[in-house]
Design an enzyme around this catalytic site. Sequence first.
Site, PDB file in Angstrom:
ATOM      1  N   SER A 198     -10.062  -0.568   7.016  1.00 32.80           N
ATOM      2  CA  SER A 198      -9.447  -0.385   5.707  1.00 32.80           C
ATOM      3  C   SER A 198      -8.751  -1.608   5.125  1.00 32.80           C
ATOM      4  O   SER A 198      -8.390  -1.610   3.950  1.00 32.80           O
ATOM      5  CB  SER A 198      -8.455   0.780   5.750  1.00 32.80           C
ATOM      6  OG  SER A 198      -9.149   2.004   5.684  1.00 32.80           O
ATOM      7  N   SER A 219      -9.895   1.711   2.776  1.00 28.34           N
ATOM      8  CA  SER A 219      -8.991   2.445   1.933  1.00 28.34           C
ATOM      9  C   SER A 219      -7.965   1.586   1.193  1.00 28.34           C
ATOM     10  O   SER A 219      -7.409   2.040   0.195  1.00 28.34           O
ATOM     11  CB  SER A 219      -8.240   3.478   2.780  1.00 28.34           C
ATOM     12  OG  SER A 219      -7.406   2.835   3.712  1.00 28.34           O
ATOM     13  N   LYS A 246       0.853  -1.199   0.000  1.00 29.29           N
ATOM     14  CA  LYS A 246       0.000   0.000   0.000  1.00 29.29           C
ATOM     15  C   LYS A 246       0.884   1.243   0.000  1.00 29.29           C
ATOM     16  O   LYS A 246       1.938   1.261   0.633  1.00 29.29           O
ATOM     17  CB  LYS A 246      -0.903  -0.029   1.242  1.00 29.29           C
ATOM     18  CG  LYS A 246      -1.995   1.033   1.258  1.00 29.29           C
ATOM     19  CD  LYS A 246      -2.897   0.847   2.488  1.00 29.29           C
ATOM     20  CE  LYS A 246      -4.036   1.873   2.539  1.00 29.29           C
ATOM     21  NZ  LYS A 246      -4.907   1.686   3.709  1.00 29.29           N
TER      22      LYS A 246
END
Lengths: 499, 95, 499
Positions: free
Chosen positions: C178, C154, C79
């Site tokens: 997330s 997210s 990420k």
Amino acid sequence: MDVEKKTMEYDIIIGLEIHVQLQTESKMFSGCGTEFGLPPNTQTDPVSLGLPGTLPVMNGKAFNLALKTALAFGAEIARFTKWDRKNYYYPDLPKNYQISQYDLPFSTGGSLPIPERKDGGGGGSIRLTRIHLEEDTGKMIHAAGGMSEVDLNRAGVPLLEVVTEPDLRDPADARGCLEELRLTLRYLGVSDCEMQEGSLRCDANVNLHIRTDDGTTIATPIVEIKNMNSFSAVEKALHYEVERQFEKWKDDGLTIKDAHKETRGWSDPEGITKPQRQKETAADYRYFPEPDLVPVEVDDAWIARLRDEIGELPMARRARFESEYGLSAYDANVLVEQGQDVADYFDAVARETGEAKLASNWIQQDILRSIKEKKIGLGDLHVDPAALSDLIKRVKRKELNTNQGREVLARMIDTGQAAESIIAEGGYGLIGDRDALAAVVAETIDANPKALEDLAGGKKKPDAVKGWLRGQVMKKTQGKADPELVVELLEARLSELGH
Amino acid sequence: MNLSPEDVAKVALLARLRLEPNELATYTGQINEIVHYVEQLQQVDVSGVEPLAHGVEVRNVFREDRRTDSLPREEALGNAPKRNHEAFLVPAVLQ
Amino acid sequence: MDPLGATLSGLLDGYHSGTFSSEEAVGAFVRRIEAHNGRLNALIDFDPAPALEQARSIDDRRRRGEPLGPLAGVPIAIKDNICRRGELTTCCSRMLASYRPPFDATVIRRLRAADAILLGRLNMDEFAMGSSNETSVYGPARNPWDPDRSPGGSSGGAASAVAASFAPTALGSDTGGSIRQPASLCGVVGLKPTYGRVSRYGLVAFASSLDQIGPFGHEVADVARVLSVIAGSDPMDATSVEMPVPDYLAAIDAKTDRPLRIGIAREFFAEGLDPEVEAVVREAARVFEAEGATVSEISLPNTGQAIPAYYIVAPAEASSNLARYDGTIFGHRAEDFEPRTDAERDDLPGLVRMMMASRAEGFGPEVTRRIMLGTFVLSAGYADKYYVQALKVRRLIRDDFDRAFKDVDVILGPTSPVPAFRVGEKVSDPLAMYLLDVYTGSANLAGIPGISLPGGLSKSGLPIGIQLQAPAFAEETLLRAARTFERATDWHTKRPQLA
Ligand SMILES: [Mg+2]
Ligand SMILES: [Zn+2]
């Protein structure tokens, strides 16, 4: 300026807010160094730059130094303390929040001693409101082209904030208090407290309580003074501000109720305080608990351990030097305020020789002067307490006179050799033989009939003439005569001659 | 609690966010909606409850006071939006 | 055997048995990414050359019989909020569009030491704020099961990439769901570890007391393997907990002497829960019972308060964490910050205007909204009413879990109230988006671990995840329970068909 009259008209109310950099190897929350004076931005790491993703981890030594300070000033140690974020935007604060302590500082209360002043004032103590730990900011430097440079070398250095109650009543005491704080923190090894380098910084809040004719008291608006970069600046700025506030009050009559606290900066070259630009928005620091740092719980054992590490503090040591060794308050203070190493040195020499006053004299006159001249520390001196004690004992035993002793000490300092070998090599030694010295005295008087005339004629003071003759005797003996014996023999011979 | 556009403008200044006039209106509406929603917390009886600020309740985590290398200056300044050879540069702080 | 279809464990088996080399496997993933990422936008940046080179070097070392790390040759996508030294780390924000950290996150160091192959940067909601991956400055990531739909957020790019077999595993971060919510929407396994289990050093902070890094995979064993590598205390993170790291892989199939006790909170079945999701959860309960677990109804009375509390605590911390992006030390700086009004000219110094313009340009609307919300709830006069109240409710939520875990080992429930929604469907309604965290935010507030695993498919063929939660540091129990369900079902073997 009639100081007497003024002090009858108003009381000066002073409180201090002091920031002290702690003497640690590494910063408060990360590993890079804490040196002063390095080229800009050469002492940073990702944490002190506030880079995204970095986290603070508390320096254990910084916390212990902080606790020690609080204990030394008799403050209450919180058994539970935590860290908070103080949020405000400024370029010298890379994260735009300062890690500090808000509602649960590690220490509250305590007091700072106010040293007695030479003019008889001072004494007592001022109360501390709180002491807390926080991180230092970087520095802004004015640059060309409408820009400022940001230097983050200092960002994250551990900082102790000491806030006092408004208990000071004289600018000289503010200075005295700060000097005592510095001395104590140096004794504790907490900080080097160099105001010029910013490792000790002080802001002062000051206002006046003016007594009016009808017996009421009027308080003037509080002013916070910043930018005081030396101890004398603190005293001067406060004096200036007291004067200014009094004049201003006479002029506009504004009181604490009519005006907000004002921030003024001290300009040392001009000797005045000037208003400082207010922040463009009212401060709202939005304090909240720092989630990246965990709270600290302090137990009795921890406190006891630190208490044991705290040695004798300056105030106690002065008192002991007076009571144990019979030193004057002045001498005790000189030895103590030089720092712990000097006071320890004195302690050792005084104990070894049993001659505290001699030890005090030798250290003040010879040891301190020569480290000052050589710009070295006591630790760099080749003469340890045992060596000086040995020399003092020799003088005491009249192996040497005092002047010879000083010469020997100077050589000991230069060469690092012991007194014994310097005395042997240099042919030092006292002529203690009564008859030999009596002969020299007689010779000297015979060779200087003018001196006897002066004595007889009363043209010169007898002590001056005798002193001159004594000097001639010392000269003839290359300074090796026992001075006390010379005096005795000189008097004897002169009285034989009818003087 | 209902925030006026002026309240939101104050918050934006505190947070150093420049808002266009049309944004101010939009954010005022949205923030009020969210604030009204979260206000349901006021109904919860929290008497005697200690705030929980941390993700984990541990205590006394310290590191040793050991010095590590500094970043080379070029790396420290490497992400600076504006710099000279030795420092970050910002619009002058006027005195 | 095709490396693309393989799980992480399958990939390692393939390497050990010589079915394919790391280079062949990485090459297959690279071709897969090149063919499909244009549509899915899961990876925002991808350079195959270093990955292939690293794969070749691992193959060489394997051939020479050198010792290899536990993830040798395993591609892992990261990420874009986890720092890699010298490489772009942007949080999918214009603010950090050219930001390159000078250090590795602790998890990255651990992955490198385990010989994992770091593969590309994953799309995400800007600064991890969002539940749909639509706030990314790089545009939305898409769901491989239906590219018109969101992968969630997210960590939407991470879930999308693993579901699409761009990589067998990925690292995401979870502040309010997330990791788990996108895992649920993309039909993969996503684990949020206990707060303090995995170091946050190098994870760009969103909400410091809630953030945790965690792995994605196709099956429970995959996340167990990655967790074993990345877990453990870190001297750079004061909130990482000193506790031994067990062999999580061994734990998942370990025999236990008593049946697993599963609890389902009655509060989960409330308004807003999609009936298909509810059906999947109820079916999961039956599966567990069939596997010998006991299932009982429990109560988590403050479940409904999790979202309001979360949307105070998280923005409050975010407003402070994101204050550092002001155009000074790193990140975007506005070129033009000239005053636009007379008021700005009079009231705001250039420095303040520079910061305000830089932040306005650098942050998207969701980040801006949360910063303002967080600033407001911490501001003078409101902090007690909002922020402190939320922290008290936070403790009540944790107390609910503590009480529940006296009777049950794991709590079963939905991960997301709905399956994947269409891109654009919720983005204009912030509050509706926030409500998607209804089942996940409480684990972050309480600091406990949670896992989402594939639990079924909707009638329209979209994945539906189930969530399991366990007490703090009970990841072994959590993974064992997840594995129990996985053994009895085949949902984890389903893969989307990519056009
Ligand atoms: Mg700043
Ligand atoms: Zn301070």
